[in-house]
Design a protein around this motif. Structure first.
Motif, PDB file in Angstrom:
ATOM      1  N   HIS A 149      12.366  89.926  12.583  1.00  0.00           N
ATOM      2  CA  HIS A 149      11.995  89.657  13.969  1.00  0.00           C
ATOM      3  C   HIS A 149      13.209  89.912  14.867  1.00  0.00           C
ATOM      4  O   HIS A 149      14.354  89.678  14.468  1.00  0.00           O
ATOM      5  CB  HIS A 149      11.531  88.205  14.105  1.00  0.00           C
ATOM      6  N   LYS A 150      12.960  90.372  16.091  1.00  0.00           N
ATOM      7  CA  LYS A 150      14.049  90.726  17.003  1.00  0.00           C
ATOM      8  C   LYS A 150      14.946  89.542  17.342  1.00  0.00           C
ATOM      9  O   LYS A 150      16.106  89.724  17.746  1.00  0.00           O
ATOM     10  CB  LYS A 150      13.483  91.316  18.300  1.00  0.00           C
ATOM     11  N   ASP A 151      14.435  88.318  17.183  1.00  0.00           N
ATOM     12  CA  ASP A 151      15.233  87.139  17.522  1.00  0.00           C
ATOM     13  C   ASP A 151      16.115  86.658  16.375  1.00  0.00           C
ATOM     14  O   ASP A 151      16.824  85.655  16.515  1.00  0.00           O
ATOM     15  CB  ASP A 151      14.315  85.993  17.984  1.00  0.00           C
ATOM     16  N   VAL A 152      16.068  87.347  15.244  1.00  0.00           N
ATOM     17  CA  VAL A 152      16.961  87.021  14.126  1.00  0.00           C
ATOM     18  C   VAL A 152      18.177  87.939  14.218  1.00  0.00           C
ATOM     19  O   VAL A 152      18.043  89.161  14.131  1.00  0.00           O
ATOM     20  CB  VAL A 152      16.262  87.202  12.764  1.00  0.00           C
ATOM     21  N   PRO A 153      19.374  87.405  14.406  1.00  0.00           N
ATOM     22  CA  PRO A 153      20.575  88.237  14.582  1.00  0.00           C
ATOM     23  C   PRO A 153      20.875  89.110  13.359  1.00  0.00           C
ATOM     24  O   PRO A 153      20.626  88.708  12.211  1.00  0.00           O
ATOM     25  CB  PRO A 153      21.693  87.211  14.801  1.00  0.00           C
ATOM     26  N   ASP A 154      21.415  90.286  13.607  1.00  0.00           N
ATOM     27  CA  ASP A 154      21.781  91.195  12.521  1.00  0.00           C
ATOM     28  C   ASP A 154      22.690  90.520  11.508  1.00  0.00           C
ATOM     29  O   ASP A 154      22.517  90.673  10.291  1.00  0.00           O
ATOM     30  CB  ASP A 154      22.502  92.430  13.072  1.00  0.00           C
ATOM     31  N   ASP A 155      23.694  89.780  12.007  1.00  0.00           N
ATOM     32  CA  ASP A 155      24.667  89.200  11.079  1.00  0.00           C
ATOM     33  C   ASP A 155      24.026  88.150  10.179  1.00  0.00           C
ATOM     34  O   ASP A 155      24.454  87.959   9.029  1.00  0.00           O
ATOM     35  CB  ASP A 155      25.872  88.626  11.820  1.00  0.00           C
ATOM     36  N   PHE A 156      22.964  87.477  10.652  1.00  0.00           N
ATOM     37  CA  PHE A 156      22.300  86.503   9.792  1.00  0.00           C
ATOM     38  C   PHE A 156      21.491  87.217   8.714  1.00  0.00           C
ATOM     39  O   PHE A 156      21.481  86.787   7.548  1.00  0.00           O
ATOM     40  CB  PHE A 156      21.386  85.583  10.606  1.00  0.00           C
ATOM     41  N   ILE A 157      20.842  88.302   9.073  1.00  0.00           N
ATOM     42  CA  ILE A 157      20.114  89.094   8.067  1.00  0.00           C
ATOM     43  C   ILE A 157      21.089  89.594   7.007  1.00  0.00           C
ATOM     44  O   ILE A 157      20.796  89.569   5.805  1.00  0.00           O
ATOM     45  CB  ILE A 157      19.382  90.272   8.732  1.00  0.00           C
ATOM     46  N   GLU A 158      22.267  90.024   7.435  1.00  0.00           N
ATOM     47  CA  GLU A 158      23.266  90.499   6.487  1.00  0.00           C
ATOM     48  C   GLU A 158      23.695  89.383   5.535  1.00  0.00           C
ATOM     49  O   GLU A 158      23.921  89.621   4.337  1.00  0.00           O
ATOM     50  CB  GLU A 158      24.463  91.062   7.251  1.00  0.00           C
ATOM     51  N   LYS A 159      23.789  88.160   6.042  1.00  0.00           N
ATOM     52  CA  LYS A 159      24.133  87.026   5.184  1.00  0.00           C
ATOM     53  C   LYS A 159      23.025  86.741   4.167  1.00  0.00           C
ATOM     54  O   LYS A 159      23.305  86.396   3.018  1.00  0.00           O
ATOM     55  CB  LYS A 159      24.401  85.786   6.042  1.00  0.00           C
ATOM     56  N   LYS A 170      20.525 100.185   6.628  1.00  0.00           N
ATOM     57  CA  LYS A 170      21.764 100.952   6.558  1.00  0.00           C
ATOM     58  C   LYS A 170      23.000 100.057   6.566  1.00  0.00           C
ATOM     59  O   LYS A 170      24.115 100.522   6.308  1.00  0.00           O
ATOM     60  CB  LYS A 170      21.818 101.930   7.731  1.00  0.00           C
ATOM     61  N   LYS A 171      22.807  98.763   6.872  1.00  0.00           N
ATOM     62  CA  LYS A 171      23.935  97.841   6.995  1.00  0.00           C
ATOM     63  C   LYS A 171      24.060  96.888   5.810  1.00  0.00           C
ATOM     64  O   LYS A 171      25.012  96.113   5.753  1.00  0.00           O
ATOM     65  CB  LYS A 171      23.787  96.999   8.274  1.00  0.00           C
ATOM     66  N   VAL A 172      23.105  96.919   4.898  1.00  0.00           N
ATOM     67  CA  VAL A 172      23.076  95.952   3.802  1.00  0.00           C
ATOM     68  C   VAL A 172      23.070  96.663   2.451  1.00  0.00           C
ATOM     69  O   VAL A 172      22.827  97.873   2.372  1.00  0.00           O
ATOM     70  CB  VAL A 172      21.833  95.029   3.914  1.00  0.00           C
ATOM     71  N   LYS A 173      23.321  95.892   1.411  1.00  0.00           N
ATOM     72  CA  LYS A 173      23.351  96.432   0.049  1.00  0.00           C
ATOM     73  C   LYS A 173      22.044  96.100  -0.661  1.00  0.00           C
ATOM     74  O   LYS A 173      21.665  94.933  -0.775  1.00  0.00           O
ATOM     75  CB  LYS A 173      24.530  95.837  -0.724  1.00  0.00           C
ATOM     76  N   TRP A 174      21.365  97.140  -1.118  1.00  0.00           N
ATOM     77  CA  TRP A 174      20.086  96.954  -1.816  1.00  0.00           C
ATOM     78  C   TRP A 174      20.335  96.934  -3.325  1.00  0.00           C
ATOM     79  O   TRP A 174      20.199  97.948  -4.005  1.00  0.00           O
ATOM     80  CB  TRP A 174      19.107  98.070  -1.448  1.00  0.00           C
ATOM     81  N   THR A 175      20.740  95.787  -3.831  1.00  0.00           N
ATOM     82  CA  THR A 175      20.862  95.654  -5.273  1.00  0.00           C
ATOM     83  C   THR A 175      19.471  95.730  -5.900  1.00  0.00           C
ATOM     84  O   THR A 175      18.447  95.529  -5.234  1.00  0.00           O
ATOM     85  CB  THR A 175      21.552  94.326  -5.628  1.00  0.00           C
ATOM     86  N   ASP A 176      19.409  96.020  -7.195  1.00  0.00           N
ATOM     87  CA  ASP A 176      18.134  96.284  -7.855  1.00  0.00           C
ATOM     88  C   ASP A 176      17.183  95.089  -7.855  1.00  0.00           C
ATOM     89  O   ASP A 176      15.984  95.245  -8.106  1.00  0.00           O
ATOM     90  CB  ASP A 176      18.363  96.739  -9.299  1.00  0.00           C
TER      91      ASP A 176
END
Length: 245
Positions: free
Chosen positions: A82-92, A120-126
């Motif tokens: 959702h647009k109201d969830v900050p990028d940095d929190f998704i990364e966490k 493109k900003k996160v790591k997709w582990t298996d």
């Protein structure tokens, strides 16, 4: 202890984000919205904002404390993208999933554009599966976004299924889940819509899972299609070299 889920295609749920806003046709009778309001009325602090998008930093590390390997539905009570969830929190959130290697995480969204952007900003582990909801043929474009995600397993949820589908090229997709809408105001599903999708999956050798017929009394209507249940899904990694202590 993991939060057990009643959803047939997963085992547990993890909600570092709760709340959402309506995005498309499938959102009309959102079960999560009804449940969030009920939990708020019960006085649960986590749902004091009802269904308003809320991040929960204290919930971030929960999967790291669940020692038994689980299949975990990520943000069953909202939408992580959702647009109201900050990028940095998704990364966490992704960092926790990367570290909790013994679990399998199912990430599902209707916001496929942002999924692609964040991917493109996160790591997709298996151990992280990427999924999009395609409840009506008008949202088939979400599959184009999903196919570009570098996840080992990619899946599509066609629930609540609200239309028949044209022929779909599932190349690059591993799993399709189909289900009818349930609860108050449930819109009907046509058996031939389900058969059409099942036949496409069988033809293309795609895992097919039929969750339910739905309706107001979903238990009574069951989940039998043409005399049997359909519970096919990708294999989970059960050969983990080491488990947490």
């Amino acid at each position: 202890m993991a939060f057990k889920s009643k959803i047939e295609w997963t085992e547990s749920s993890w909600n570092p984000v709760t709340g959402c806003t309506k995005e498309s046709l499938g959102c009309q009778n959102c079960y999560a919205e009804r449940l969030a309001k009920r939990l708020k009325n019960m006085g649960l602090k986590k749902y004091e904002n009802g269904f308003k998008v809320t991040i929960h930093p204290k919930s971030l590390n929960e999967p790291l404390n669940w020692k038994k390997p689980q299949i975990i539905f990520v943000v069953s009570m909202g939408d992580l993208f959702h647009k109201d969830v900050p990028d940095d929190f998704i990364e966490k959130v992704f960092e926790v999933m990367n570290n909790a290697y013994w679990h399998t995480f199912q990430v599902l969204t209707k916001r496929s554009e942002r999924l692609l952007e964040i991917s493109k900003k996160v790591k997709w582990t298996d151990n992280i599966w990427a999924g999009v909801t395609v409840e009506h043929e008008k949202y088939l474009y979400r599959l184009d976004h999903l196919k570009k995600i570098p996840a080992k397993i990619k899946f599509v949820s066609m629930e609540p299924l609200l239309s028949d589908m044209p022929y779909i090229d599932f190349d690059g997709i591993d799993w399709v889940v189909v289900g009818g809408e349930s609860g108050p105001g449930a819109r009907p599903i046509e058996p031939n819509w389900v058969r059409n999708i099942r036949n496409m999956c069988l033809e293309q050798d795609i895992h097919f899972f039929f969750k339910q017929w739905g309706g107001f009394n979903k238990k009574k209507n069951g989940r039998i299609l043409d005399g049997r249940t359909w519970d096919d899904m990708p294999k989970i990694n059960t050969k983990i070299e080491r488990l947490p202590v």
